[in-house]
Design an enzyme around this catalytic site. Structure first.
Site, PDB file in Angstrom:
ATOM      1  N   ASP A  79       0.832  -1.189   0.000  1.00 44.34           N
ATOM      2  CA  ASP A  79       0.000   0.000   0.000  1.00 44.34           C
ATOM      3  C   ASP A  79       0.876   1.251   0.000  1.00 44.34           C
ATOM      4  O   ASP A  79       2.049   1.205   0.394  1.00 44.34           O
ATOM      5  CB  ASP A  79      -0.896   0.028   1.244  1.00 44.34           C
ATOM      6  CG  ASP A  79      -1.987  -1.034   1.198  1.00 44.34           C
ATOM      7  OD1 ASP A  79      -2.245  -1.548   0.101  1.00 44.34           O
ATOM      8  OD2 ASP A  79      -2.564  -1.329   2.260  1.00 44.34           O
ATOM      9  N   LYS A 136      -3.641   2.410  -2.489  1.00 41.99           N
ATOM     10  CA  LYS A 136      -5.036   2.706  -2.178  1.00 41.99           C
ATOM     11  C   LYS A 136      -5.003   3.771  -1.093  1.00 41.99           C
ATOM     12  O   LYS A 136      -4.626   3.514   0.043  1.00 41.99           O
ATOM     13  CB  LYS A 136      -5.777   1.463  -1.696  1.00 41.99           C
ATOM     14  CG  LYS A 136      -5.920   0.402  -2.770  1.00 41.99           C
ATOM     15  CD  LYS A 136      -6.895  -0.688  -2.354  1.00 41.99           C
ATOM     16  CE  LYS A 136      -8.319  -0.209  -2.423  1.00 41.99           C
ATOM     17  NZ  LYS A 136      -8.765   0.118  -3.776  1.00 41.99           N
ATOM     18  N   MET A 178     -10.010   7.083   9.195  1.00 37.09           N
ATOM     19  CA  MET A 178     -10.475   7.869   8.042  1.00 37.09           C
ATOM     20  C   MET A 178     -11.521   8.898   8.478  1.00 37.09           C
ATOM     21  O   MET A 178     -12.569   9.059   7.863  1.00 37.09           O
ATOM     22  CB  MET A 178     -11.039   6.943   6.951  1.00 37.09           C
ATOM     23  CG  MET A 178      -9.982   6.011   6.359  1.00 37.09           C
ATOM     24  SD  MET A 178     -10.669   4.707   5.306  1.00 37.09           S
ATOM     25  CE  MET A 178     -11.217   3.522   6.540  1.00 37.09           C
TER      26      MET A 178
END
Length: 471
Positions: free
Chosen positions: A249, A271, A384
């Site tokens: 990632d 991502k 997030m």
């Protein structure tokens, strides 16, 4: 001592690499750490070489090396994977006065590239006169910690045996052969029967390698934790070092990628929230493609792969393709963040439950049981959540949360550029905006830094800590 170890000053000097394939990439990963001007000559360049060229890390000339191209160069690597072409460019470099290295050709090279432990400005170089590349990597991994006294003897015997071992195909079969020798079999034979027993053991290992079927492809889905390489599990480090292919990632830092073998294929399958990303189907296809060819694949995921890591989607794809896999847990950001601010995620008399939430889902901001979360002494780790801060504050206040509920956000948890932002629910969006967060951040709702942590750091003497209300 056949090769005298020196450190060559290459600042501002030209280093030429002839060849733009996988062989060249292994050398370029090391050369790009220097302050030299790297120039690559070659046709049909690999995507990684083109990517480095597009960002200005090196100059790519898409043709074969010619007379005059190496004039004034400090070093030249012949990495064309073609003996005739390598000999041709080596002569051009030699005539131009450059030091020459022909990859995998010790006899015709003027210097060799050692294994390097890079802790700039301290650099430790490890060389074995070209006799044992696997041994060099072993020393790099275990430096000064587990070096048996017999290594010198084993290296000498191994060097004499290399001609026979070259009958094995390059790649994993040959690496596994030398790994078995240097990681136990050779030393055991030496201790029990001396040098003759070592040669007998090498012959037995060679027979086994010739007769053994190639290992089937396998994928290890590895949690790399929040970013500090020292927080990796021992199993994660071992599998990363053994991998033929590393898919990682964007959030996996370079310090962890450095633990992979230099010869490994390393591919970023990024991502990242609110930015360009690989499609999940493309990541799945890439894993399967390499594993189907027999590669040992390390799929590196930031944090723990089972927490907002799309783990099940990749496992389903591997199951459907009949590819074996294992899962290596990692330290999730919530645990690392709590350790950073000196508190626990659960506490008797305060909270008997911990919620792990995401601030955003595919469809947009994520909905949760706000009424339950708004209760006094609730604790949640919110992933997030930075861009969802206004939404989170509104939902919680609407359902009865106290405006002075402590909230702590930690950006780049466990890394050298870590930033702690302590505030209250009412001030959360404004405080996060003022902190100009650009890296990954975890929000701990209901928690503030321990008094000792808060008292020991201020904005004046540690700009990485921002305080608003709670400190």
């Amino acid at each position: 001592m056949r090769h005298f170890p020196i450190f060559l000053n290459v600042v501002g000097r030209r280093i030429i690499v002839s060849g733009a394939g996988e062989c060249a990439i292994a050398k370029l990963r090391l050369l790009l750490k220097t302050e030299a001007h790297i120039i690559v000559f070659g046709l049909e360049a690999e995507d990684q070489v083109r990517a480095w060229a597009s960002t200005g890390k090196l100059t790519l000339v898409e043709r074969a090396l010619e007379i005059g191209d190496a004039d004034g160069a400090a070093m030249l690597y012949a990495a064309n994977e073609d003996d005739i072409e390598d000999a041709r460019v080596a002569k051009i470099g030699h005539d131009a006065g450059a030091l020459i290295n022909i990859v995998d050709n010790l006899e015709d090279s003027e210097f060799i590239t050692p294994a390097i432990v890079d802790r700039d400005p301290v650099t430790i170089a490890i060389g074995t006169e070209g006799a044992a590349p696997v041994l060099a990597r072993r020393i790099k991994a275990d430096i000064e910690e587990r070096l048996p006294a017999s290594l010198g003897i084993l290296a000498r015997i191994g060097q004499a045996f290399r001609g026979r071992a070259d009958m094995l195909p390059q790649g994993r079969i040959r690496r596994d052969f030398w790994s078995r020798y240097y990681e136990g079999a050779g030393d055991a034979a030496l201790q029990t029967g001396g040098e003759k027993a070592v040669n007998d053991a090498l012959n037995d290992l060679l027979t086994d390698a010739i007769e053994t079927r190639p290992r089937e492809g396998h994928v290890s889905l590895i949690g790399t934790g929040p970013g500090d390489p020292e927080l990796l599990t021992l199993k994660a480090r071992r599998l990363l070092h053994e991998a033929d292919v590393v898919l990682h990632d964007q959030l996996v830092p370079q310090a962890i990628l450095e633990l992979a073998r230099r010869e490994a294929i390393v591919i970023e399958v990024g991502k990242k929230g609110y930015g360009p990303s690989w499609k999940q189907d493309d990541i799945n296809a890439l894993m399967i493609k390499h594993a189907a060819k027999g590669a040992q694949v390390a799929r590196l995921k930031s944090g723990d792969p089972a927490i907002f890591g799309r783990l099940d989607e990749e496992l389903d794809a591997l199951d459907e393709a009949a590819i074996s896999f294992d899962i290596v847990p990692g330290i999730t950001s919530a645990s690392a963040a709590a350790a950073t601010i000196g508190t626990s995620l659960t506490r008797r008399g305060r909270n008997s439950a911990l919620r792990i939430l995401t601030g955003r889902e595919v469809e947009g901001f994520a909905e949760h049981d706000w009424r339950d979360l708004a209760k006094q002494d609730s604790v949640a780790a919110i992933y997030m959540g930075v861009r969802a801060a206004h939404f989170l504050r509104g939902r919680l206040l609407m359902h009865g949360a106290h405006s002075e509920t402590p909230v702590t956000a930690i950006e780049n948890v466990s890394r050298s550029d870590q930033k702690i932002i302590s505030t209250t629910l009412a001030k959360l969006p404004d405080t996060l905006n003022a902190a100009s967060i650009t890296g990954p951040a975890i929000i701990l709702y209901g928690l503030c830094p321990r008094d000792a942590v808060a008292a020991s750091v201020t904005l004046e003497d540690a700009p990485e800590l921002y305080s608003a209300g709670a400190l």
